[in-house]
Motif scaffolding. Structure first.
Motif: not given
Length: 78
Positions: A30-38, A40-54
């Motif tokens: 489920v967490v992996t799926a939420s990572f992939f959805i995040y 795919a749906t967020s633009s490059r400017r709105n991504r957070s490295l901390a959220k991705e790593l967490t």
């Protein structure tokens, strides 16, 4: 004289291995799926490295322990 040695035992009862494997793998997927959805749906400017790593770390930990308990429940002692 040395004291008699105690046998090594698991801190988790053997009967819990299949249940732990299912729940941990389910949470990890489920967490992996939420990572992939995040991703795919967020633009490059709105991504957070901390959220991705967490998110990646949490998914990795749950999938790793889920795989461990799956192997233990099948009788492959690692």
């Amino acid at each position: 004289m040395a004291p008699s040695a105690k046998p090594i035992s698991s801190p988790v009862p053997d009967a819990w291995y299949p249940t732990l494997a299912v729940f941990m793998l389910l949470i990890g997927l489920v967490v992996t799926a939420s990572f992939f959805i995040y991703e795919a749906t967020s633009s490059r400017r709105n991504r957070s490295l901390a959220k991705e790593l967490t998110t990646g770390t949490v998914a990795s930990v749950f999938l790793g322990f889920g795989s461990l308990f799956l192997l233990l429940s099948c009788g492959v002692y690692v």
